[in-house]
Enzyme design. Structure first.
Site, short mmCIF file in Angstrom:
data_model
loop_
_atom_site.label_atom_id
_atom_site.label_comp_id
_atom_site.label_asym_id
_atom_site.label_seq_id
_atom_site.Cartn_x
_atom_site.Cartn_y
_atom_site.Cartn_z
CD GLN A 70 -3.01 0.78 2.24
OE1 GLN A 70 -3.98 0.23 1.73
NE2 GLN A 70 -2.96 1.09 3.54
CG ASN A 99 -4.49 4.09 0.45
OD1 ASN A 99 -5.39 3.55 -0.18
ND2 ASN A 99 -4.22 3.79 1.71
CG ASN A 128 -5.33 7.82 2.49
OD1 ASN A 128 -4.91 6.66 2.58
ND2 ASN A 128 -4.67 8.86 2.96
NE ARG A 133 -1.67 -2.65 5.70
CZ ARG A 133 -0.52 -2.55 6.37
NH1 ARG A 133 0.63 -2.50 5.72
NH2 ARG A 133 -0.52 -2.50 7.69
CG ASP A 149 4.45 -0.92 6.55
OD1 ASP A 149 4.80 -0.76 7.74
OD2 ASP A 149 3.32 -1.35 6.23
CG ASP A 150 4.58 3.42 1.43
OD1 ASP A 150 4.03 4.36 0.84
OD2 ASP A 150 4.76 3.41 2.67
CG ASP A 151 8.15 3.06 5.66
OD1 ASP A 151 7.87 3.87 6.57
OD2 ASP A 151 7.90 1.83 5.76
CG ASP A 244 -0.58 -3.59 12.43
OD1 ASP A 244 0.58 -3.14 12.39
OD2 ASP A 244 -1.50 -3.01 13.06
#
Lengths: 330, 330
Positions: A70, A99, A128, A133, A149-151, A244
């Site tokens: 996501q 998002n 958003n 996800r 996660d996108d980081d 989560d």
């Protein structure tokens, strides 16, 4: 009458017999051909796959996984991570949950820089939401999901090993970030990590959750997630957090065992600081951890009990990176 | 006639009713009392067991283990180790397999230095055989066996953790010493540890055996061991070695999975040097390792195939000894 039958001209009988046997032989050959075509491809695992052969759907479903990532307001990190993750062994497909409402997906850029090792699907969202996800995406073909996660950058070595561990524990969330809840005399729970008191079962610490922002889990749990009480969705939407934790409750309830199996990562990196967007992720909000304790208690109400169970199993890879990493001074 | 019945003297009816209800009440009280007495003792695991309560046999069978220690020519080490092991949590009983043929067991010394936390049984042997320790001892009451060599000290912390791991993997040999076999182009196998080439399945090393000289396993495997081909016993007797390799073959055949689960020990010590006997153990013989490779190949012949499977799972205890031992630099 039988004698009469036997006395048919030998030649006619002979031709009919010939035709009959020819037909039988042709049919047998066709059947044999069909069987050979249907035989499964026996792969020798020791030989490197120099060229990725197109696999049948059933092989892929068990031997590979789908990455679901996501993304919000960090497209530069997304593209950096996609370059890394697209080449992970056993990856079947990437699903990017977009998002960035109203913003164009980077599909042109992506296609112009192809070809790519695996298909990437951009799922445009209308709102958003953190829980976007956790949809049961129709594009999902594999039994295993890798959620990132996108980081977060996890090395290919760690992912390949964790995937093999997941295959041995398919009903668990197998991942790299362990957390726990603790009980207090008041009966109110608190959420945290190793800075919190040990739960008190013998030596050492325990964990009761494995976060899904860097973990493998069975795609069936995405299906299950669609059937949760409305109050769970309301909680996640209210906090923009805790999806989560909710997944760990779901899995623990389903298995009656600890929801997660922790695999100690060798190389895991948070790329937050590297983004040009200036956006640094939800967990920096002041109330983030308090919210998560709040969520634990709300979920206990919703599910009428605490299903999370403790584990102290920490899994590492034998002989990697150091081939003698298991050596004991005897 | 009914009217007639109803017209019985009220007083008689009243007394009968009173008696009847009294009997009913007394019976109910007795039943309630019996139920209360039969209720299981709910133990709070967080409270320390200040005095060991006598447990029912079924509780002990599942929650505790039997230590089986074979000894030859190192009674000083045996007694030193017994002092340590007799106090391990969850220990039910110790069985000492006395391979000192013709020599008196140290029962007097043992009893004179009592009382002891658990019963210790000395099983006098008639022949000094390596496989004596693999008998199905009638004194064995627990599902779990802890087998230890008479020169190996493993800390209580390691044992308590490994026992909890065994309880999650009861069909495996859960222990502290991993070994492997490798295949060679000739089809002949070789036995060894991490100094040998990796078997070649991706990164890192693999193990295919966990040695029983420091491991937990299910007591049912001792029963199974009595039903093996004669050639297996002959091999072990011929080499005075390889009983542990044979056990790994047995377990792997039985489960179709890797026979062992390796738990990385924090504190494991070899006390060989500390013995006064001058006897230093079988593994110092020149031919020891070659014998073990020989055994692997013989067992493949006997069992008509190689049942051992590879694993690269290494288990450690989360948050112990260092409460942040799982911390990753993110």
């Amino acid at each position: 009458r039988y004698f009469h039958f036997c006395k048919l001209p030998g030649r006619v009988m002979g031709i009919r017999l010939l035709r009959f046997t020819s037909v039988v032989i042709i049919v047998l050959l066709l059947v044999a051909g069909a069987l050979t075509a249907l035989l499964p491809n026996i792969k020798d695992d020791k030989m490197p796959n120099l060229r990725r052969e197109p696999k049948t759907q059933s092989q892929s479903a068990l031997d590979s996984f789908t990455l679901i990532m996501q993304t919000y307001n960090r497209t530069d990190l997304l593209l950096k991570l996609l370059n890394h993750y697209q080449a992970i062994p056993h990856l079947h497909k990437v699903i990017v949950v977009w998002n960035n409402i109203g913003e164009k997906i980077p599909e042109e850029v992506w296609n112009s820089l192809g070809p790519h090792p695996v298909p990437v699907v951009f799922k445009v969202q209308t709102v958003n939401r953190m829980r976007n996800r956790l949809q049961n995406f129709p594009e999902l073909e594999t039994k295993a999901v890798l959620m990132m996660d996108d980081d977060t950058l996890v090395s290919a070595h760690d992912l390949a090993f964790a995937f093999s561990v997941w295959q041995q524990f398919p009903e668990h969330i197998v991942g790299f970030v362990p957390r726990k809840h603790i009980s207090t005399p008041s009966g109110i729970y608190s959420y945290g990590s190793f800075e919190l008191q040990n739960p008190g079962f013998g030596n050492g610490d325990q964990y009761s959750m494995v976060l899904i922002g860097a973990a493998f889990f069975h795609s069936g749990y995405l299906e299950d997630f669609q059937r949760q009480p409305e109050a769970v969705y309301a909680l996640i939407d209210e906090t923009q957090n805790c999806d989560d934790i909710a997944m760990n409750f779901l899995v623990a309830k389903h298995t009656g065992k600890p929801s997660g199996v922790f695999v100690k990562p060798v190389d895991i990196r948070n790329l937050e600081k590297d983004t040009n967007s200036g956006y640094s992720g939800m967990w920096h909000r002041a109330e983030h951890l308090l919210q998560r304790s709040y969520c634990v208690n709300k979920l206990v109400n919703i599910y009428e009990g605490m299903p999370l169970k403790y584990s102290n199993i920490m899994i590492s890879q034998f002989g990697f990176p150091n081939y003698a990493n298991h050596k004991s001074k005897m």
